[in-house]
Design a protein around this motif. Structure first.
Motif, short mmCIF file in Angstrom:
data_model
loop_
_atom_site.label_atom_id
_atom_site.label_comp_id
_atom_site.label_asym_id
_atom_site.label_seq_id
_atom_site.Cartn_x
_atom_site.Cartn_y
_atom_site.Cartn_z
N GLN A 250 0.94 -0.51 0.35
CA GLN A 250 -0.14 0.03 0.06
C GLN A 250 1.06 1.04 0.02
O GLN A 250 2.08 1.13 0.58
N GLU A 251 0.49 2.52 -0.70
CA GLU A 251 1.38 3.18 -0.76
C GLU A 251 0.08 4.53 -0.40
O GLU A 251 -0.80 4.97 -0.79
N SER A 252 1.44 5.38 0.15
CA SER A 252 0.37 6.71 0.42
C SER A 252 1.87 8.19 0.34
O SER A 252 2.83 7.45 0.58
N PHE A 253 1.17 9.18 0.28
CA PHE A 253 1.98 10.20 0.04
C PHE A 253 1.69 11.67 0.39
O PHE A 253 0.20 11.69 0.77
N TYR A 254 2.90 12.02 0.97
CA TYR A 254 2.29 13.31 1.37
C TYR A 254 2.63 14.63 0.94
O TYR A 254 3.72 14.59 0.68
N PHE A 255 1.50 15.40 0.31
CA PHE A 255 2.25 17.35 -0.41
C PHE A 255 2.19 18.71 0.73
O PHE A 255 1.26 18.46 1.14
N GLY A 256 2.92 19.17 0.31
CA GLY A 256 2.77 20.29 1.15
C GLY A 256 2.39 21.10 0.49
O GLY A 256 1.47 21.74 -0.60
N THR A 257 1.56 21.71 1.68
CA THR A 257 0.42 22.81 1.30
C THR A 257 1.15 24.42 1.68
O THR A 257 2.49 24.07 2.37
N PRO A 258 0.78 25.24 0.68
CA PRO A 258 1.37 26.92 1.30
C PRO A 258 1.24 27.14 2.15
O PRO A 258 1.07 26.64 3.31
N ALA A 259 2.75 27.56 2.54
CA ALA A 259 2.94 27.68 4.12
C ALA A 259 1.78 29.29 4.64
O ALA A 259 1.63 30.08 4.27
N GLY A 260 1.21 28.87 6.20
CA GLY A 260 0.44 29.97 7.26
C GLY A 260 -0.71 28.87 6.05
O GLY A 260 -1.70 29.71 7.10
N ASP A 261 -1.42 28.21 5.22
CA ASP A 261 -2.32 28.02 5.22
C ASP A 261 -3.00 27.48 5.67
O ASP A 261 -3.16 25.56 5.58
N THR A 262 -4.07 27.37 6.76
CA THR A 262 -4.41 26.71 7.82
C THR A 262 -5.49 26.43 6.99
O THR A 262 -6.64 24.86 7.66
N ARG A 263 -5.87 26.17 5.64
CA ARG A 263 -7.39 25.72 5.27
C ARG A 263 -7.58 23.86 5.65
O ARG A 263 -7.90 23.33 5.13
N TRP A 264 -6.00 23.59 5.45
CA TRP A 264 -6.10 22.05 5.07
C TRP A 264 -5.57 21.65 6.52
O TRP A 264 -5.08 20.45 6.48
N LEU A 265 -5.63 22.40 7.07
CA LEU A 265 -5.21 22.03 8.77
C LEU A 265 -6.80 22.13 10.15
O LEU A 265 -8.06 22.81 9.07
N THR A 305 9.11 -7.69 5.10
CA THR A 305 10.99 -8.02 5.86
C THR A 305 11.72 -7.47 4.37
O THR A 305 12.41 -6.53 4.94
N HIS A 306 11.65 -8.13 3.14
CA HIS A 306 12.50 -7.50 2.85
C HIS A 306 11.88 -6.87 1.15
O HIS A 306 12.80 -6.43 0.12
N GLY A 307 10.74 -6.40 1.85
CA GLY A 307 9.89 -6.01 -0.08
C GLY A 307 10.61 -4.02 0.25
O GLY A 307 10.91 -3.51 0.82
N ASP A 308 10.63 -4.38 -0.88
CA ASP A 308 11.62 -2.70 -1.43
C ASP A 308 10.19 -1.58 -0.96
O ASP A 308 8.89 -1.01 -1.65
N ARG A 309 10.45 -1.10 -0.17
CA ARG A 309 9.18 0.27 -0.21
C ARG A 309 9.83 1.87 -0.60
O ARG A 309 9.43 3.02 0.10
N ALA A 310 10.34 1.75 -1.83
CA ALA A 310 10.64 3.27 -2.47
C ALA A 310 8.77 2.92 -3.18
O ALA A 310 8.02 2.13 -3.91
N HIS A 311 8.10 4.72 -3.20
CA HIS A 311 6.98 4.39 -4.39
C HIS A 311 7.58 4.48 -5.13
O HIS A 311 8.13 4.11 -6.33
N THR A 312 5.90 3.70 -6.60
CA THR A 312 5.67 3.90 -7.47
C THR A 312 5.83 4.83 -8.85
O THR A 312 4.32 5.96 -7.92
N PRO A 313 6.07 5.42 -9.57
CA PRO A 313 5.66 6.53 -10.50
C PRO A 313 4.20 6.76 -10.64
O PRO A 313 3.35 7.43 -10.52
N GLU A 314 3.90 5.22 -10.84
CA GLU A 314 2.41 5.02 -11.71
C GLU A 314 1.65 5.24 -10.49
O GLU A 314 0.08 6.32 -10.89
#
Length: 402
Positions: A250-265, A305-314
């Motif tokens: 399962q893949e998750s992504f974390y994106f940056g919101t504009p500085a000081g923009d509290t709409r996303w909190l 245990t051994h799986g690659d945990r880098a995200h995929t471009p797709e």
């Protein structure tokens, strides 16, 4: 004599766990049974703590530590919600878990459960939402339908084109996952339990188990055992569980919101779940790591245990496309990070909670299937009662159903 556990009396069984009315633990220090719990994730950690509070002599074992990066209970946050369609047994358990999370926070003076509310966004098929309403209300959890105009008025920074209705769950929110797992183990130790770092080799038993020998050579003797090994449940118990629990990537992504923009909190942004052709979800703030976007669709089988945990471009491209559609102001937001974790899936996404079929003093606990973390404290109560009173689990959770 076994104690039958039905949907109706699940909540009564959970309420019987020994928490004092003040919310402080009522630890019973009598000569309780010795119990070894394998796995310090949400299921194992909470089970160990509840067993200790009921008077058991508890040893908790984990190969890498609570909340470690390979665990299904790793990462910063997990959703806490009560909506489960017609699976009322989970709504009941989630309602109890919310109360226990709040009691734990009050007793610890910490803030692990963040009540932000949650919205379910439907674009056609609303049957899951419709079938959730009655169980939610029966469990004492408020829930409300909104039309797109009402949703847009509350959250104008979201796009609701193509949406038919939105279900608002005000008591929902999220938990700080990794930090909570660490704190549960710290609490267990403070209340007289023992924690050991060690790997448990595969176990095969045809009679009751008397001891476990760790890979490093230490032997743990006990009267009863609980195997709550997450995605390793099938490798630790290969002849009993095996492929009945499948780890999925399962893949998750974390994106940056504009500085000081509290709409996303919070409180401007709740937990959100977009119930379309695929289920996307996200958690506002996400412990300051970034705006979380994750696809809940079950992924390919994964080696935890051994799986690659880098995200995929797709998967990143799909997450960005969704972000552009539902949160257009974040269409070009920078990627701050990604995470590859795993679910541990059963065939029907029900939990697996049952006695070992050949070792009557051992219990198998797992199959969180991507929705289990929130249940930790309530499930820990449930399992502790079963283990100590030699009870009988609910039909939905039995090994024979897998």
């Amino acid at each position: 004599m076994p104690i039958p556990v039905s949907r109706r009396d699940l909540i009564a069984l959970s309420m019987a766990a020994p928490l004092a009315a003040s919310g402080s633990p009522a630890v019973l220090r009598g000569a309780g049974p010795r119990v070894v719990v394998v796995g310090a994730g949400a299921f194992g950690g909470w089970t160990a703590l509840m067993l200790r509070r009921a008077g058991a002599d508890v040893t908790l074992v984990d190969a890498w530590g609570p909340g470690h990066a390979r665990a299904s209970s790793s990462g910063e946050t997990r959703v806490i919600r009560g909506t489960y369609g017609d699976r009322a047994i989970y709504t009941t358990m989630a309602a109890r878990a919310m109360r226990l999370w709040q009691a734990h926070d009050a007793q610890a003076g910490r803030h692990f459960f963040h009540k932000t509310g949650a919205i379910w966004i439907f674009s056609g098929d609303e049957s899951f939402g419709e079938s959730s309403v009655a169980p939610m209300r029966a469990a004492g959890l408020p829930i409300e339908w909104l039309d797109p105009a009402q949703a847009r008025a509350r959250w104008p920074h979201m796009a609701f084109e193509g949406v038919t209705r939105v279900l608002w769950e005000p008591e929902a929110g999220y938990a700080l996952a990794r930090r909570a797992c660490e704190h549960v183990v710290e609490t267990l130790i403070a209340e007289g339990g023992r924690y050991v770092v060690g790997a448990v080799p595969p176990v095969s038993a045809d009679t009751p188990i008397s001891s476990l020998t760790l890979a490093g050579g230490e032997t743990l003797q006990a009267d009863r055992f609980v195997f709550a090994c997450g995605p390793w449940l099938g490798t630790v118990l290969p002849d009993v569980v095996g492929t009945r629990v499948r780890p999925s990537r399962q893949e998750s992504f974390y994106f940056g919101t504009p500085a000081g923009d509290t709409r996303w909190l919070p409180p401007g942004m709740p937990v959100w779940l977009d119930y379309g052709a695929r289920l996307y979800y996200g958690i506002p703030g996400n412990a300051h790591r970034g705006f979380k976007v994750a696809d809940d669709s079950y992924g390919a089988t994964f080696d935890p245990t051994h799986g690659d945990r880098a995200h995929t471009p797709e998967m990143l491209a799909e997450a960005r496309a969704f972000l552009r559609r539902r949160f257009p102001a974040l269409a070009d937001a920078p990627l701050l990070g990604s995470e590859v974790c795993q679910y541990e899936l059963t065939s029907d996404s029900h939990f697996l909670i049952d006695r070992h079929p050949r070792a009557a003093n051992a219990w198998i606990v797992g199959g969180g299937s991507g929705h289990g973390f929130k249940m930790g404290p309530a499930l820990g109560e449930y399992v502790a009662r079963l283990v100590l009173e030699q009870g009988q689990t609910a039909p939905e959770f039995r090994l024979a159903h897998r």
